[in-house]
Design a protein around this motif. Structure first.
Motif, PDB file in Angstrom:
ATOM      1  N   ASN A 183      12.253   3.688  -0.454  1.00 35.16           N
ATOM      2  CA  ASN A 183      11.395   3.155   0.606  1.00 35.16           C
ATOM      3  C   ASN A 183      10.022   3.806   0.498  1.00 35.16           C
ATOM      4  OD1 ASN A 183      11.038   1.641   3.246  1.00 35.16           O
ATOM      5  ND2 ASN A 183      10.535   3.728   3.883  1.00 35.16           N
ATOM      6  N   ILE A 184       9.013   2.975   0.369  1.00 36.70           N
ATOM      7  CA  ILE A 184       7.638   3.465   0.286  1.00 36.70           C
ATOM      8  C   ILE A 184       6.964   3.163   1.613  1.00 36.70           C
ATOM      9  CG2 ILE A 184       5.385   3.143  -0.809  1.00 36.70           C
ATOM     10  CD1 ILE A 184       8.605   2.492  -2.703  1.00 36.70           C
ATOM     11  N   SER A 185       6.502   4.204   2.291  1.00 35.17           N
ATOM     12  CA  SER A 185       5.832   4.007   3.576  1.00 35.17           C
ATOM     13  C   SER A 185       4.449   4.619   3.523  1.00 35.17           C
ATOM     14  CB  SER A 185       6.636   4.623   4.723  1.00 35.17           C
ATOM     15  OG  SER A 185       6.695   6.028   4.595  1.00 35.17           O
ATOM     16  N   LEU A 186       3.543   3.989   4.261  1.00 37.24           N
ATOM     17  CA  LEU A 186       2.151   4.429   4.280  1.00 37.24           C
ATOM     18  C   LEU A 186       1.600   4.273   5.676  1.00 37.24           C
ATOM     19  CD1 LEU A 186      -0.656   5.090   2.949  1.00 37.24           C
ATOM     20  CD2 LEU A 186      -0.896   2.616   2.600  1.00 37.24           C
ATOM     21  N   ASN A 187       0.940   5.317   6.168  1.00 38.64           N
ATOM     22  CA  ASN A 187       0.090   5.127   7.337  1.00 38.64           C
ATOM     23  C   ASN A 187      -1.305   5.615   6.996  1.00 38.64           C
ATOM     24  OD1 ASN A 187      -0.359   7.940   8.413  1.00 38.64           O
ATOM     25  ND2 ASN A 187       1.880   7.902   8.544  1.00 38.64           N
ATOM     26  N   VAL A 188      -2.286   4.952   7.569  1.00 40.00           N
ATOM     27  CA  VAL A 188      -3.683   5.218   7.251  1.00 40.00           C
ATOM     28  C   VAL A 188      -4.392   5.655   8.524  1.00 40.00           C
ATOM     29  CG1 VAL A 188      -5.820   4.259   6.335  1.00 40.00           C
ATOM     30  CG2 VAL A 188      -3.613   3.494   5.408  1.00 40.00           C
ATOM     31  N   ARG A 189      -5.037   6.791   8.434  1.00 39.12           N
ATOM     32  CA  ARG A 189      -5.788   7.332   9.572  1.00 39.12           C
ATOM     33  C   ARG A 189      -7.268   7.157   9.312  1.00 39.12           C
ATOM     34  NH1 ARG A 189      -8.072  12.304  10.167  1.00 39.12           N
ATOM     35  NH2 ARG A 189      -6.842  13.210   8.460  1.00 39.12           N
ATOM     36  N   ARG A 190      -7.977   6.655  10.321  1.00 42.88           N
ATOM     37  CA  ARG A 190      -9.430   6.560  10.263  1.00 42.88           C
ATOM     38  C   ARG A 190      -9.956   7.329  11.457  1.00 42.88           C
ATOM     39  NH1 ARG A 190     -11.573   0.687   9.280  1.00 42.88           N
ATOM     40  NH2 ARG A 190     -10.583   1.134   7.246  1.00 42.88           N
ATOM     41  N   GLY A 191     -10.555   8.467  11.193  1.00 39.05           N
ATOM     42  CA  GLY A 191     -10.896   9.369  12.301  1.00 39.05           C
ATOM     43  C   GLY A 191      -9.627   9.983  12.853  1.00 39.05           C
ATOM     44  N   ASN A 192      -9.417   9.868  14.177  1.00 43.59           N
ATOM     45  CA  ASN A 192      -8.202  10.379  14.804  1.00 43.59           C
ATOM     46  C   ASN A 192      -7.168   9.291  15.038  1.00 43.59           C
ATOM     47  OD1 ASN A 192      -8.864  13.108  15.015  1.00 43.59           O
ATOM     48  ND2 ASN A 192     -10.090  12.770  16.862  1.00 43.59           N
ATOM     49  N   ASP A 193      -7.480   8.058  14.629  1.00 42.53           N
ATOM     50  CA  ASP A 193      -6.611   6.936  14.954  1.00 42.53           C
ATOM     51  C   ASP A 193      -5.829   6.478  13.725  1.00 42.53           C
ATOM     52  OD1 ASP A 193      -7.636   6.904  17.553  1.00 42.53           O
ATOM     53  OD2 ASP A 193      -9.322   5.630  16.950  1.00 42.53           O
ATOM     54  N   ILE A 194      -4.523   6.218  13.935  1.00 43.22           N
ATOM     55  CA  ILE A 194      -3.702   5.597  12.905  1.00 43.22           C
ATOM     56  C   ILE A 194      -3.961   4.096  12.980  1.00 43.22           C
ATOM     57  CG2 ILE A 194      -1.373   5.208  12.043  1.00 43.22           C
ATOM     58  CD1 ILE A 194      -2.327   8.077  11.806  1.00 43.22           C
ATOM     59  N   ILE A 195      -4.581   3.532  11.904  1.00 44.29           N
ATOM     60  CA  ILE A 195      -4.981   2.124  11.961  1.00 44.29           C
ATOM     61  C   ILE A 195      -4.052   1.218  11.158  1.00 44.29           C
ATOM     62  CG2 ILE A 195      -7.400   2.740  12.296  1.00 44.29           C
ATOM     63  CD1 ILE A 195      -7.856   2.011   9.332  1.00 44.29           C
ATOM     64  N   TYR A 196      -3.114   1.828  10.398  1.00 44.51           N
ATOM     65  CA  TYR A 196      -2.217   0.976   9.624  1.00 44.51           C
ATOM     66  C   TYR A 196      -0.919   1.725   9.372  1.00 44.51           C
ATOM     67  CZ  TYR A 196      -0.096  -1.543   5.714  1.00 44.51           C
ATOM     68  OH  TYR A 196       0.779  -2.222   4.904  1.00 44.51           O
ATOM     69  N   THR A 197       0.187   1.006   9.471  1.00 40.94           N
ATOM     70  CA  THR A 197       1.502   1.515   9.096  1.00 40.94           C
ATOM     71  C   THR A 197       2.236   0.400   8.372  1.00 40.94           C
ATOM     72  OG1 THR A 197       1.606   3.017  10.994  1.00 40.94           O
ATOM     73  CG2 THR A 197       3.686   2.455   9.904  1.00 40.94           C
ATOM     74  N   GLY A 198       2.772   0.695   7.188  1.00 40.96           N
ATOM     75  CA  GLY A 198       3.486  -0.319   6.427  1.00 40.96           C
ATOM     76  C   GLY A 198       4.501   0.317   5.511  1.00 40.96           C
ATOM     77  N   SER A 199       5.413  -0.494   4.995  1.00 43.18           N
ATOM     78  CA  SER A 199       6.435   0.004   4.077  1.00 43.18           C
ATOM     79  C   SER A 199       6.889  -1.126   3.166  1.00 43.18           C
ATOM     80  CB  SER A 199       7.626   0.584   4.840  1.00 43.18           C
ATOM     81  OG  SER A 199       8.286  -0.428   5.585  1.00 43.18           O
ATOM     82  N   LYS A 200       7.523  -0.747   2.055  1.00 45.14           N
ATOM     83  CA  LYS A 200       8.107  -1.711   1.127  1.00 45.14           C
ATOM     84  C   LYS A 200       9.217  -1.021   0.354  1.00 45.14           C
ATOM     85  CE  LYS A 200       5.863  -3.290  -2.333  1.00 45.14           C
ATOM     86  NZ  LYS A 200       7.036  -3.302  -3.225  1.00 45.14           N
ATOM     87  N   THR A 201      10.009  -1.826  -0.385  1.00 43.96           N
ATOM     88  CA  THR A 201      11.137  -1.299  -1.143  1.00 43.96           C
ATOM     89  C   THR A 201      10.853  -1.421  -2.636  1.00 43.96           C
ATOM     90  OG1 THR A 201      12.706  -1.899   0.592  1.00 43.96           O
ATOM     91  CG2 THR A 201      13.605  -1.520  -1.607  1.00 43.96           C
ATOM     92  N   LEU A 202      11.207  -0.375  -3.367  1.00 40.44           N
ATOM     93  CA  LEU A 202      11.084  -0.371  -4.820  1.00 40.44           C
ATOM     94  C   LEU A 202      12.468  -0.181  -5.417  1.00 40.44           C
ATOM     95  CD1 LEU A 202       9.348  -0.176  -7.465  1.00 40.44           C
ATOM     96  CD2 LEU A 202       9.443   2.308  -7.138  1.00 40.44           C
ATOM     97  N   SER A 203      12.830  -1.042  -6.366  1.00 41.73           N
ATOM     98  CA  SER A 203      14.102  -0.924  -7.068  1.00 41.73           C
ATOM     99  C   SER A 203      13.851  -0.323  -8.439  1.00 41.73           C
ATOM    100  CB  SER A 203      14.762  -2.299  -7.204  1.00 41.73           C
ATOM    101  OG  SER A 203      15.985  -2.188  -7.913  1.00 41.73           O
ATOM    102  N   VAL A 204      14.443   0.833  -8.711  1.00 39.47           N
ATOM    103  CA  VAL A 204      14.262   1.539  -9.983  1.00 39.47           C
ATOM    104  C   VAL A 204      15.499   1.291 -10.843  1.00 39.47           C
ATOM    105  CG1 VAL A 204      13.880   3.757 -11.110  1.00 39.47           C
ATOM    106  CG2 VAL A 204      12.827   3.276  -8.898  1.00 39.47           C
ATOM    107  N   ILE A 205      15.291   0.683 -12.015  1.00 38.13           N
ATOM    108  CA  ILE A 205      16.397   0.327 -12.899  1.00 38.13           C
ATOM    109  C   ILE A 205      16.197   0.960 -14.265  1.00 38.13           C
ATOM    110  CG2 ILE A 205      16.800  -1.844 -11.675  1.00 38.13           C
ATOM    111  CD1 ILE A 205      15.263  -3.278 -13.879  1.00 38.13           C
ATOM    112  N   GLN A 206      17.237   0.897 -15.093  1.00 41.33           N
ATOM    113  CA  GLN A 206      17.179   1.475 -16.433  1.00 41.33           C
ATOM    114  C   GLN A 206      16.300   0.614 -17.339  1.00 41.33           C
ATOM    115  OE1 GLN A 206      18.662   4.374 -18.104  1.00 41.33           O
ATOM    116  NE2 GLN A 206      17.029   3.618 -19.414  1.00 41.33           N
ATOM    117  N   GLY A 207      15.328   1.229 -18.002  1.00 36.72           N
ATOM    118  CA  GLY A 207      14.492   0.542 -18.966  1.00 36.72           C
ATOM    119  C   GLY A 207      14.913   0.890 -20.375  1.00 36.72           C
ATOM    120  N   PRO A 208      14.279   0.292 -21.354  1.00 34.44           N
ATOM    121  CA  PRO A 208      14.643   0.577 -22.748  1.00 34.44           C
ATOM    122  C   PRO A 208      14.183   1.965 -23.164  1.00 34.44           C
ATOM    123  CG  PRO A 208      12.713  -0.814 -22.675  1.00 34.44           C
ATOM    124  CD  PRO A 208      13.183  -0.678 -21.255  1.00 34.44           C
TER     125      PRO A 208
END
Length: 910
Positions: A115-140
């Motif tokens: 799970n990748i999550s990010l929040n972004v602060r501008r000054g003292n305010d949190i202006i963005y919060t988001g997340s996404k999923t990454l699937s890590v698999i076997q490569g060559p």
């Protein structure tokens, strides 16, 4: 690391394998490296909306892989807080920062969903919060190496991924050669030609895009750098061609007629000279190969090849040759037959010229006088010349002659031409002679003056001769003169030898020869074949080679060559650039030398080649070497430069501490703690209580700052290439403590007795006492003992410092007041005593002149300036008699440790 090839890009060894994929193709890494300053970025605008973007799937390669994520927003003001957790909820990655962390590259080494999550602060305010999923698999498993050796005629087999990769059939492979042409679509590529080769492999996904795309490249080439030089790549049949090496190297030469014959060895030498008539198989295309063995790579031959073409010459024949009856009967003839097309036919003796004869066409030349005729032909720029003899059937007797031939002969330093002796059978003759080589390459003529014979020196070969009378009649000899050729010994040396310092020089030969080398100074040194001469002086040298046989069949041969001394290249490995994720680019600093004149090699610690050329991307961390040698020269003394590719520091601990802002406009200090050896620049940011952010440029690079405004203070630290490596922030508030030091304006002391008051200002964290500006104590209280000005600085629990000052004065002198007369029965004229504050105990005696005690008084805890021992003159209820009395006063000071006795007369009135 050698097996990783140029898939390794060093994203701080976090980017060991995938991140290189862009910069190795020349499209990304160079730009990123050149723009490392996190303040140099695209301005998104204050209203730019952050957005979390990144891959949905990632393939692990070499045990780890790198995924790139972006937060968008405005890197000039935004602070990005990244948190990545694995499927168990454990934290895998956590970083917080400004522009450097707008985009992040994260290494993953375990399979699963993250799970990748990010929040972004501008000054003292949190202006963005988001997340996404990454699937890590076997490569060559990538097995491509950064460099492959091309050994002799054997091709190099280069492989992209492990052939045992389970789903290898699902991958799409695209190999391209140095020209960018697609040359392969399988995991393996067979390489015959030197150069840089590029691979792209990927999986196709359901939407038609690519997953797990991998780009890489490798170089395939021989161990040694050299080039072949050719005198002309287009020659005519009958001519010779010379092929040499631009470097003084001995090697094996091989030749083949392309598409006709196999590759055949023609000897070992510095250079190769080929006669198209005797050494080659007629017109066509030819390939010449030169092979050299490098001692550093005993199992790998360095090979180069070069091509040339031989053009067809004119083909013709002469037939129907008939002699002339005599000089007065021009009835000789011959027929010229064209066996190939002919662009030009010319016979100078007949002033005949014809163009564009067709194959099979013939020309009859009649009514010819006896003599030698030259046939000159041309086709496609190639010439063929021959001579034809029209005999004289009835020569005059005085012109008859015989020819004796003498072959070429050897001399101690070479050979002499052969010769002929022409004798006239019927006595002396006056006229001329003409001698023409069978191929018309050489023509000689001369006068004969009443001579019975004459002699002419001629090189070995075939010649036609004719005798010419004074009237112009010609008598040619019907048969050709054949002068035997004496061959030279065979050896090979280069025409010019570029030497770096000195060189062991061995003439190349397969014969038993003795070599005599004449140096520019005239000194001569002899060596047998296979032994070396030392070349360390510039100039013209002479080599004489002669057979060691007792009766040599071959003549000695002498040849000159030039030695040019060149300097050893000056070079250094330098770090050209690096980015914030560990990618590094090294460059060979050549100090102005043209790299095309140099052979550049990058080696790992085992001296395996890992790179060629001026620029090099490291394949790992550790020790590496750079070696630079001149091209076209004997190798200089090996002097590889050792350097270390160090692992970069991506993050340091940053901690801020501060006190509170103190009342009265006093400042507090914000202190930054970090690993300052890694820190190159410090930036301070202030965020007020309304969230307005500003950069405190006046505090740039300060490790502590004094501030007086309530709000949040943030410190950001950058490394030497401008990458953010840490930050921390702290909220600074104002102290609400009301405690102040409590002191009087002045205190008394007594120098005489050493007395001084003790000052107790109250309870604080620390104390600093100063006397006349000099520090004297840090105790909570101070006993005074000197007269003058005192200062006190106290620090409370909020870190606030308050100051107080006071002075001391001498106060151990007794002062007292009492009357010397009193009026009985008058309340305003009674007896009383007043003393100063030095007195704290007193006793009083009043006696008459006879010593009788009329009054006694004792005062304890006497108050300064207050009357005590008040007496109205009565004793036992009656006023004492009027008269004179003796008053005795004894006073004492416990503080000062002093006492005093005073006697005085007292007059009592009525």
């Amino acid at each position: 690391m050698g097996n990783y090839g140029h898939f390794l890009g060093l994203k701080g060894m976090k980017c060991l394998f995938i991140c290189v994929l862009i910069f190795l193709s020349g499209s990304g890494f160079g730009k990123n490296i050149e723009n490392n300053n996190p303040n140099d970025h695209t301005f998104y605008g204050l209203n730019s909306t952050p957005e979390l973007t990144g891959p949905d799937n990632l393939c692990i390669i070499f045990g780890s892989a790198i995924a790139d994520f972006s937060g968008g927003g405005n890197p000039a003001t935004d602070v990005y807080n990244w948190v990545i957790t694995n499927s168990s909820g454990q934290e895998h990655f956590s970083r917080n920062g400004g522009a450097t962390f707008q985009n992040i590259s994260v290494q993953f080494s375990e399979f699963g969903n993250y799970n990748i999550s990010l929040n972004v602060r501008r000054g003292n305010d949190i202006i963005y919060t988001g997340s996404k999923t990454l699937s890590v698999i076997q490569g060559p498993e990538l097995v491509l190496k950064p460099d492959y050796l091309l050994c002799g005629s054997e091709p190099a087999i280069i492989t992209a991924i492990n052939p045992n990769t389970p789903n290898i059939g699902s991958y799409i492979f695209e190999w391209r050669n140095p020209a960018g042409v697609l040359v392969g679509d399988q995991n393996e590529l067979t390489v015959h030609e030197e150069g840089q080769y590029f691979i792209t492999l990927y999986l196709s996904n359901s939407s038609g895009g690519t997953d797990c795309q991998i780009n890489g490249n490798t170089y395939v080439g021989p161990p040694r750098d050299f080039s072949l030089l050719i005198s002309n790549d287009q020659i005519c049949q009958g001519n010779s061609i010379n092929i040499s090496v631009d470097t003084p190297l001995i090697g094996e030469w091989l030749i083949q007629k392309v598409g006709v014959s196999p590759l055949n060895s023609v000897g070992t030498a510095y250079e190769l000279t080929l006669d198209s008539e005797t050494d080659l198989d007629g017109p066509g295309n030819y390939r010449v190969v030169f092979r050299n063995q490098d001692d550093q790579y005993p199992n790998c031959v360095s090979e180069r090849d070069i091509y040339f073409s031989i053009h067809e010459r004119v083909e013709f024949n002469i037939s129907d040759v008939f002699p002339a009856g005599d000089c007065d009967s021009p009835n000789g003839s011959f027929r010229f037959n064209a066996d190939s097309p002919i662009e030009l036919l010319r016979i100078p003796e007949l002033t005949f010229s014809a163009n564009n004869l067709a194959q099979g066409e013939s020309v009859l030349f009649e009514n010819l006088y006896p003599g030698i005729y030259t046939i000159e032909t041309q086709l496609d720029g190639c010439s063929r010349n021959e001579v034809i003899v029209v005999p004289n059937s009835s020569p005059v007797p005085e012109m008859l002659f015989t020819v004796t031939e003498f072959e070429e002969s050897c001399t101690p330093v070479g050979k002499m031409d052969g010769s002929i002796r022409v004798e006239f059978l019927n006595g002396p003759f006056t006229g001329q002679y003409r001698i023409v080589e069978a191929n018309a390459a050489l023509s000689l003529s001369g006068a004969i003056s009443n001579a019975s014979f004459f002699e002419v020196d001629l090189p070995g070969g075939q010649y036609a001769i004719e005798i010419i009378s004074q009237t112009g009649c010609k008598l040619p000899q019907e048969s050709f003169i054949d002068i035997a050729i004496k061959e030279f010994v065979s050896f090979s040396i280069p025409e010019v030898v570029n030497v770096c310092g000195s060189m062991d020089f061995v003439p190349a030969t397969e014969e038993n020869l003795l070599f005599i080398l004449t140096y520019p100074s005239g000194e001569q040194v002899s060596k047998e074949a296979g032994q070396s001469f030392i070349l360390d002086v510039p100039g013209i040298y002479q080599v004489l080679g002669r057979s060691t046989e007792i009766e040599p069949a071959l003549c000695p041969r002498s040849q000159q060559f030039e030695v040019v001394l060149i300097n050893q290249p000056n070079f250094e490995p330098v770090l050209e650039s690096e980015d914030c994720f560990g990618n590094k680019l090294y460059r060979a600093e050549l100090f102005g030398t043209d790299p095309s004149n140099l052979s550049i090699r990058w080696y790992d610690r085992n001296f395996e080649i890992v790179g060629r050329g001026v620029q090099w991307y490291p394949t790992g961390y550790g020790e590496f070497y750079l070696n630079v040698q001149p091209r076209g020269s004997a190798l200089c003394e090996s002097n590889p430069k050792l350097f270390e590719v160090t692992q970069p520091v991506f993050e340091v601990d940053v901690e801020l501490t501060s006190g509170l802002i103190c009342p009265g406009g006093l400042l507090t200090t914000v202190v930054l703690e970090s690993d300052f050896e890694e820190v190159d620049r410090i930036e301070w940011i202030y965020i007020d209580l309304n969230g307005v952010q500003s950069t405190l440029t006046q505090f740039a690079n300060e490790k502590q700052i004094d501030v007086g405004l309530v709000g949040t203070y943030e410190a950001v630290v950058y490394n030497r290439i401008g990458c953010e490596i840490g930050r921390d922030l702290i909220l600074v508030l104002e102290s609400e403590s009301q405690e102040r030091p409590e002191v009087r304006a002045s205190y008394s002391i007594c120098s005489e007795s050493g007395y001084g008051e003790i000052v107790d200002p109250g309870s604080f964290v620390s104390y600093e006492w100063f006397f006349e500006g000099e520090f004297i104590s840090d105790s909570p209280t101070l006993k005074l003992n000197r007269g003058g000005q005192y200062s006190l600085f106290v620090t409370n629990q909020d870190g606030c410092v308050f100051e107080a000052s006071f002075s001391t004065f001498e106060d151990c002198t007794f002062q007292f007041v009492f009357p010397n007369a009193m009026v009985l029965n008058d309340p305003d004229k009674i007896f009383e005593i007043i003393v100063n504050d030095a007195v704290d105990f007193a006793q009083l005696w009043i006696h008459n002149r006879q010593g009788e005690l009329f009054y006694f008084c004792e005062g304890k805890d006497v108050q300064s300036r207050l009357a005590f021992c008040q007496w109205d003159g009565m004793k036992n209820g009656k006023y004492i008699p009027v008269g004179n009395y003796t008053m005795t006063l004894w006073i004492r000071s416990s503080r000062f440790g002093l006492e005093k006795k005073i006697s005085q007369n007292l007059t009592v009135l009525k």
